[in-house]
Write a protein that holds these residues in place. Structure first.
Motif, PDB file in Angstrom:
ATOM      1  N   SER A 100       0.866  -1.179   0.000  1.00  0.00           N
ATOM      2  CA  SER A 100       0.000   0.000   0.000  1.00  0.00           C
ATOM      3  C   SER A 100       0.898   1.223   0.000  1.00  0.00           C
ATOM      4  O   SER A 100       1.801   1.330   0.844  1.00  0.00           O
ATOM      5  CB  SER A 100      -0.889   0.034   1.238  1.00  0.00           C
ATOM      6  N   ALA A 101       0.636   2.138  -0.924  1.00  0.00           N
ATOM      7  CA  ALA A 101       1.425   3.370  -0.980  1.00  0.00           C
ATOM      8  C   ALA A 101       1.010   4.276   0.174  1.00  0.00           C
ATOM      9  O   ALA A 101      -0.167   4.613   0.300  1.00  0.00           O
ATOM     10  CB  ALA A 101       1.217   4.063  -2.312  1.00  0.00           C
ATOM     11  N   ILE A 102       1.959   4.637   1.031  1.00  0.00           N
ATOM     12  CA  ILE A 102       1.705   5.600   2.100  1.00  0.00           C
ATOM     13  C   ILE A 102       1.822   6.999   1.499  1.00  0.00           C
ATOM     14  O   ILE A 102       0.997   7.866   1.726  1.00  0.00           O
ATOM     15  CB  ILE A 102       2.695   5.398   3.265  1.00  0.00           C
ATOM     16  N   ASN A 103       2.872   7.189   0.713  1.00  0.00           N
ATOM     17  CA  ASN A 103       3.054   8.389  -0.111  1.00  0.00           C
ATOM     18  C   ASN A 103       3.988   7.979  -1.255  1.00  0.00           C
ATOM     19  O   ASN A 103       4.230   6.791  -1.442  1.00  0.00           O
ATOM     20  CB  ASN A 103       3.576   9.580   0.713  1.00  0.00           C
ATOM     21  N   GLU A 104       4.529   8.946  -1.985  1.00  0.00           N
ATOM     22  CA  GLU A 104       5.349   8.588  -3.157  1.00  0.00           C
ATOM     23  C   GLU A 104       6.675   7.937  -2.811  1.00  0.00           C
ATOM     24  O   GLU A 104       7.273   7.267  -3.644  1.00  0.00           O
ATOM     25  CB  GLU A 104       5.569   9.819  -4.037  1.00  0.00           C
ATOM     26  N   GLN A 105       7.157   8.129  -1.575  1.00  0.00           N
ATOM     27  CA  GLN A 105       8.441   7.548  -1.186  1.00  0.00           C
ATOM     28  C   GLN A 105       8.329   6.521  -0.069  1.00  0.00           C
ATOM     29  O   GLN A 105       9.346   6.077   0.448  1.00  0.00           O
ATOM     30  CB  GLN A 105       9.412   8.644  -0.707  1.00  0.00           C
ATOM     31  N   LYS A 106       7.133   6.143   0.310  1.00  0.00           N
ATOM     32  CA  LYS A 106       6.970   5.228   1.437  1.00  0.00           C
ATOM     33  C   LYS A 106       5.873   4.216   1.126  1.00  0.00           C
ATOM     34  O   LYS A 106       4.808   4.573   0.629  1.00  0.00           O
ATOM     35  CB  LYS A 106       6.630   6.012   2.696  1.00  0.00           C
TER      36      LYS A 106
END
Length: 157
Positions: A100-106
């Motif tokens: 699951s993408a938390i944000n674009e870098q996590k």
């Protein structure tokens, strides 16, 4: 049947992590070095029902088995791959990888593994099995994905 589950945050994009799980053999070997070969036997358009023949080295022995894709989701924010196989006519194993993408870098990585013994004497063996291998696998995915993500950021600059 025994089930283990581990969740870990990875400082890399969801696509960077996904490439290690659903990519080429070379990418897969970065996190699963014992996999020697991964050849398509049957590939379906939707992913589910695809079968791959894998060769896996355990000590000095090489096991060969068919891995079937049981679930497959590939959207920009969520990715899921569930595979199942029978190992040495002794265990039915499933591995579920969820991203699951938390944000674009996590990315949040959840790994769930089930192991069902096919012979009675193996039930006791599983009873004492720990989650050590599941934890080590998640940490290896995190380490490799973060290293590769950092390397791609350096190349882009």
């Amino acid at each position: 049947m025994k089930e283990w589950m581990k969740e870990i945050e990875i400082n890399a994009s969801i696509d960077q992590v996904w490439k290690l799980l659903d990519g080429a053999l070379e990418d897969m070997q970065k996190i699963m070095p014992q996999v020697l070969d991964h050849q398509a036997v049957k590939v379906t358009k939707e992913g589910v029902g695809s079968i791959y023949r894998q060769k896996y080295k355990e000590g000095k022995r090489i096991e060969e088995y068919d891995v079937e894709t049981l679930e497959y989701v590939n959207t920009p924010a969520n990715k899921k791959l569930k595979v199942g196989f029978t190992l040495a006519k002794m265990f039915e194993i499933t591995a579920l990888y969820e991203l699951s993408a938390i944000n674009e870098q996590k990315t949040l990585f959840t790994y769930t593994c089930t192991n069902k013994p096919l012979k009675g004497f193996l039930k006791l063996f599983l009873f004492f099995a720990s989650d050590k291998i599941v934890v080590q696998f998640c940490e290896r995915v995190k380490k490799v994905a973060e290293e590769e993500y950092e390397n791609t950021k350096v190349l882009v600059k």
